[in-house]
Motif scaffolding. Structure first.
Motif, mmCIF file in Angstrom:
data_model
loop_
_atom_site.group_PDB
_atom_site.id
_atom_site.type_symbol
_atom_site.label_atom_id
_atom_site.label_comp_id
_atom_site.label_asym_id
_atom_site.label_seq_id
_atom_site.Cartn_x
_atom_site.Cartn_y
_atom_site.Cartn_z
ATOM 1 N N ARG A 1 -2.205 5.795 -3.184
ATOM 2 C CA ARG A 1 -3.093 6.866 -2.739
ATOM 3 C C ARG A 1 -2.289 8.160 -2.663
ATOM 4 N N LYS B 1 1.402 5.454 -0.056
ATOM 5 C CA LYS B 1 0.865 6.797 0.161
ATOM 6 C C LYS B 1 1.909 7.786 -0.340
ATOM 7 N N GLN C 1 0.872 -1.165 0.000
ATOM 8 C CA GLN C 1 0.000 0.000 0.000
ATOM 9 C C GLN C 1 0.911 1.217 0.000
#
Length: 129
Positions: A42, A5, A3
């Motif tokens: 993201r 960021k 994931q």
């Protein structure tokens, strides 16, 4: 699984999001042998008043935080960081002084994915690279 960021000033980050995502993805694929379709990025475009950074950084400054399962070798993680610095500079003109990368590793049982604990999910790629 990873994931990602990405934080940066809104005026800069919004204009490079798609290209930066492609660069990050290519680095993950090459360093961690990820399947190309695994992309979890993201973006957090910030106003100037919400993003404080040292005076020796420019407005192109970005922070990349990477959360992954434990298991990658030190060499693979260093290769990922090397690829990120190199490709971001070559393809976007952002110098390494304006890029910071942090890798956070946690056991796969600390993840919840598709209704299962991460250690119960069948992956189509290796984590121990």
């Amino acid at each position: 699984m990873g994931q990602i960021k990405i934080y940066g000033l809104k005026d800069n980050l919004n204009s490079i999001k798609a290209k930066l995502s492609d660069i990050i993805q290519s680095c993950e694929v090459d360093a961690f042998q990820y399947p190309k379709e695994k992309r979890f990025h993201r973006f957090f475009p910030l106003n100037k008043e919400d993003f404080y950074f040292p005076n020796d950084r420019t407005e192109k400054y970005i922070i990349i935080e990477i959360s992954i399962f434990e298991g990658r070798s030190v060499e693979a993680k260093k290769k990922l960081i090397e690829f990120l610095f190199e490709r971001i500079q070559n393809e976007l003109g952002i110098v390494p002084n304006d890029v910071e990368v942090t890798i956070f590793e946690t056991p796969n049982y600390n993840w919840g994915i598709r209704g299962l604990s991460g250690d119960e999910v069948g992956l189509n790629y290796k984590v121990n690279v």
